[in-house]
Design a protein around this motif. Structure first.
Motif, mmCIF file in Angstrom:
data_model
loop_
_atom_site.group_PDB
_atom_site.id
_atom_site.type_symbol
_atom_site.label_atom_id
_atom_site.label_comp_id
_atom_site.label_asym_id
_atom_site.label_seq_id
_atom_site.Cartn_x
_atom_site.Cartn_y
_atom_site.Cartn_z
ATOM 1 N N ARG A 44 0.793 -1.224 -0.035
ATOM 2 C CA ARG A 44 -0.153 0.099 0.136
ATOM 3 C C ARG A 44 0.980 1.091 -0.041
ATOM 4 O O ARG A 44 1.711 1.248 0.914
ATOM 5 C CB ARG A 44 -0.924 0.029 1.282
ATOM 6 N N ARG A 45 0.521 2.199 -0.892
ATOM 7 C CA ARG A 45 1.551 3.274 -0.952
ATOM 8 C C ARG A 45 0.871 4.696 -0.756
ATOM 9 O O ARG A 45 -0.382 4.846 -1.268
ATOM 10 C CB ARG A 45 2.021 3.266 -2.489
ATOM 11 N N PHE A 46 1.315 5.471 -0.490
ATOM 12 C CA PHE A 46 0.820 6.892 -0.001
ATOM 13 C C PHE A 46 0.635 7.742 -1.441
ATOM 14 O O PHE A 46 1.425 7.600 -2.328
ATOM 15 C CB PHE A 46 1.652 7.676 0.678
ATOM 16 N N VAL A 47 -0.556 8.245 -1.596
ATOM 17 C CA VAL A 47 -0.780 8.963 -2.671
ATOM 18 C C VAL A 47 -1.035 10.218 -2.577
ATOM 19 O O VAL A 47 -0.258 11.176 -3.056
ATOM 20 C CB VAL A 47 -2.239 8.756 -3.402
ATOM 21 N N ALA A 48 -1.605 10.752 -1.422
ATOM 22 C CA ALA A 48 -1.848 12.598 -1.117
ATOM 23 C C ALA A 48 -2.408 12.464 0.261
ATOM 24 O O ALA A 48 -3.129 11.499 0.718
ATOM 25 C CB ALA A 48 -2.775 13.059 -2.052
ATOM 26 N N GLY A 49 -2.243 13.453 0.778
ATOM 27 C CA GLY A 49 -2.871 13.701 2.132
ATOM 28 C C GLY A 49 -3.173 15.135 2.249
ATOM 29 O O GLY A 49 -2.569 16.086 1.715
ATOM 30 N N ILE A 50 -4.112 15.553 3.189
ATOM 31 C CA ILE A 50 -4.492 16.877 3.309
ATOM 32 C C ILE A 50 -4.843 16.993 5.056
ATOM 33 O O ILE A 50 -5.528 16.237 5.531
ATOM 34 C CB ILE A 50 -5.496 17.481 2.482
ATOM 35 N N ARG A 51 -4.442 18.072 5.567
ATOM 36 C CA ARG A 51 -5.110 18.390 7.078
ATOM 37 C C ARG A 51 -6.318 19.262 6.848
ATOM 38 O O ARG A 51 -6.311 20.013 5.938
ATOM 39 C CB ARG A 51 -3.831 19.238 7.813
ATOM 40 N N TRP A 52 -7.113 18.773 7.836
ATOM 41 C CA TRP A 52 -8.472 19.442 7.574
ATOM 42 C C TRP A 52 -8.553 21.055 7.499
ATOM 43 O O TRP A 52 -9.342 21.578 7.182
ATOM 44 C CB TRP A 52 -9.334 18.865 8.591
ATOM 45 N N SER A 53 -7.529 21.422 8.390
ATOM 46 C CA SER A 53 -7.332 22.929 8.416
ATOM 47 C C SER A 53 -6.684 23.476 6.898
ATOM 48 O O SER A 53 -7.046 24.864 6.971
ATOM 49 C CB SER A 53 -6.452 23.531 9.585
ATOM 50 N N GLY A 54 -6.441 22.744 6.236
ATOM 51 C CA GLY A 54 -5.888 23.051 4.806
ATOM 52 C C GLY A 54 -4.426 23.614 4.907
ATOM 53 O O GLY A 54 -4.034 24.141 3.850
ATOM 54 N N ASP A 55 -3.704 23.496 5.874
ATOM 55 C CA ASP A 55 -2.513 24.206 6.139
ATOM 56 C C ASP A 55 -1.378 23.147 5.808
ATOM 57 O O ASP A 55 -0.025 23.529 5.828
ATOM 58 C CB ASP A 55 -2.127 24.764 7.402
ATOM 59 N N LYS A 100 -2.184 13.109 12.675
ATOM 60 C CA LYS A 100 -1.257 14.036 12.755
ATOM 61 C C LYS A 100 -0.709 13.881 11.073
ATOM 62 O O LYS A 100 -1.278 12.999 10.448
ATOM 63 C CB LYS A 100 0.126 13.383 13.541
ATOM 64 N N THR A 101 0.135 14.763 10.812
ATOM 65 C CA THR A 101 0.635 14.902 9.175
ATOM 66 C C THR A 101 1.759 13.819 9.250
ATOM 67 O O THR A 101 2.578 13.780 9.699
ATOM 68 C CB THR A 101 1.051 16.143 8.790
ATOM 69 N N THR A 102 1.215 12.890 8.117
ATOM 70 C CA THR A 102 2.270 11.608 7.974
ATOM 71 C C THR A 102 1.847 11.029 6.505
ATOM 72 O O THR A 102 0.603 11.244 6.198
ATOM 73 C CB THR A 102 2.161 10.533 8.847
ATOM 74 N N ILE A 103 2.947 10.334 6.139
ATOM 75 C CA ILE A 103 2.687 9.731 4.678
ATOM 76 C C ILE A 103 2.691 8.272 4.755
ATOM 77 O O ILE A 103 2.466 7.317 4.006
ATOM 78 C CB ILE A 103 3.503 10.103 3.708
ATOM 79 N N TRP A 104 2.791 7.731 6.006
ATOM 80 C CA TRP A 104 2.991 6.529 6.470
ATOM 81 C C TRP A 104 1.839 5.812 6.992
ATOM 82 O O TRP A 104 1.037 6.053 7.624
ATOM 83 C CB TRP A 104 4.213 6.111 7.715
ATOM 84 N N PRO A 105 1.162 4.655 6.006
ATOM 85 C CA PRO A 105 0.165 4.176 6.370
ATOM 86 C C PRO A 105 -0.102 3.470 7.717
ATOM 87 O O PRO A 105 -1.286 3.698 8.225
ATOM 88 C CB PRO A 105 -0.011 3.028 5.272
ATOM 89 N N GLU A 106 0.979 2.974 8.349
ATOM 90 C CA GLU A 106 0.699 2.426 9.855
ATOM 91 C C GLU A 106 0.551 3.491 10.755
ATOM 92 O O GLU A 106 -0.133 3.246 11.898
ATOM 93 C CB GLU A 106 2.073 1.697 10.016
ATOM 94 N N GLU A 107 0.697 4.752 10.350
ATOM 95 C CA GLU A 107 0.245 5.852 11.272
ATOM 96 C C GLU A 107 -1.286 6.447 10.957
ATOM 97 O O GLU A 107 -1.514 7.206 11.774
ATOM 98 C CB GLU A 107 1.350 7.100 11.098
ATOM 99 N N TYR A 108 -1.862 5.803 10.279
ATOM 100 C CA TYR A 108 -3.244 6.150 10.032
ATOM 101 C C TYR A 108 -3.942 5.313 10.834
ATOM 102 O O TYR A 108 -3.931 4.114 10.770
ATOM 103 C CB TYR A 108 -3.931 6.208 8.453
ATOM 104 N N ASP A 109 -5.089 5.745 11.464
ATOM 105 C CA ASP A 109 -5.973 5.004 12.753
ATOM 106 C C ASP A 109 -7.062 4.415 11.927
ATOM 107 O O ASP A 109 -7.607 3.464 12.400
ATOM 108 C CB ASP A 109 -6.569 5.924 13.701
ATOM 109 N N TYR A 110 -7.715 5.154 10.893
ATOM 110 C CA TYR A 110 -9.045 4.551 10.292
ATOM 111 C C TYR A 110 -8.975 4.606 9.060
ATOM 112 O O TYR A 110 -8.314 5.333 8.276
ATOM 113 C CB TYR A 110 -10.170 5.485 10.865
ATOM 114 N N TRP A 111 -9.558 3.415 8.399
ATOM 115 C CA TRP A 111 -9.481 3.283 6.989
ATOM 116 C C TRP A 111 -10.847 3.115 6.404
ATOM 117 O O TRP A 111 -11.768 2.513 7.064
ATOM 118 C CB TRP A 111 -8.687 1.972 6.846
#
Length: 121
Positions: A44-55, A100-111
């Motif tokens: 599984r590879r990171f494609v893109a990410g965004i923080r909800w605040s937009g920053d 938190k801001t991260t590109i690593w799948p293991e650091e994501y809590d919900y899928w």
């Protein structure tokens, strides 16, 4: 947190698709939504990410310039606009949420459950 991904499909090379990911249940005030993809037999590879605040946002090299990540705060929904699709973009695409801001799948809590994108040549 429940995530519902949608918008995948079968398209031809050069076409566009827009994926959506609706979040419900407990949501954090400033979470990060990420998109990942997984092709058969590959990690599984990171494609893109965004923080909800937009920053903060980030893209994988292969997505830079072709994919655009965005969100609708009022609807708790994230989007991945994918243009100029290539056969190598074929994969199951997943959305996920992290605290938190991260590109690593293991650091994501919900899928979410994933949505299939198939690009024919």
């Amino acid at each position: 947190v429940q995530l519902q991904a949608s918008g995948g499909g079968l398209v031809q090379a050069g076409d566009s698709l827009r994926l959506s990911c609706a979040a419900s249940g407990r949501t954090f005030s400033n979470y990060v939504m990420g998109w990942f993809r997984q092709a058969p037999g590959k990690e599984r590879r990171f494609v893109a990410g965004i923080r909800w605040s937009g920053d903060w946002n980030a893209y994988a090299d292969f997505a830079e310039g072709r994919f655009t990540i965005s969100r609708d705060n009022a609807k708790n929904t994230g989007f991945l606009q994918m243009d100029s699709l290539r056969p190598e973009d074929t994969a199951v695409y997943y959305c996920a949420v992290a605290q938190k801001t991260t590109i690593w799948p293991e650091e994501y809590d919900y899928w979410g459950q994933g949505t299939q994108v198939t690009v024919s040549s």
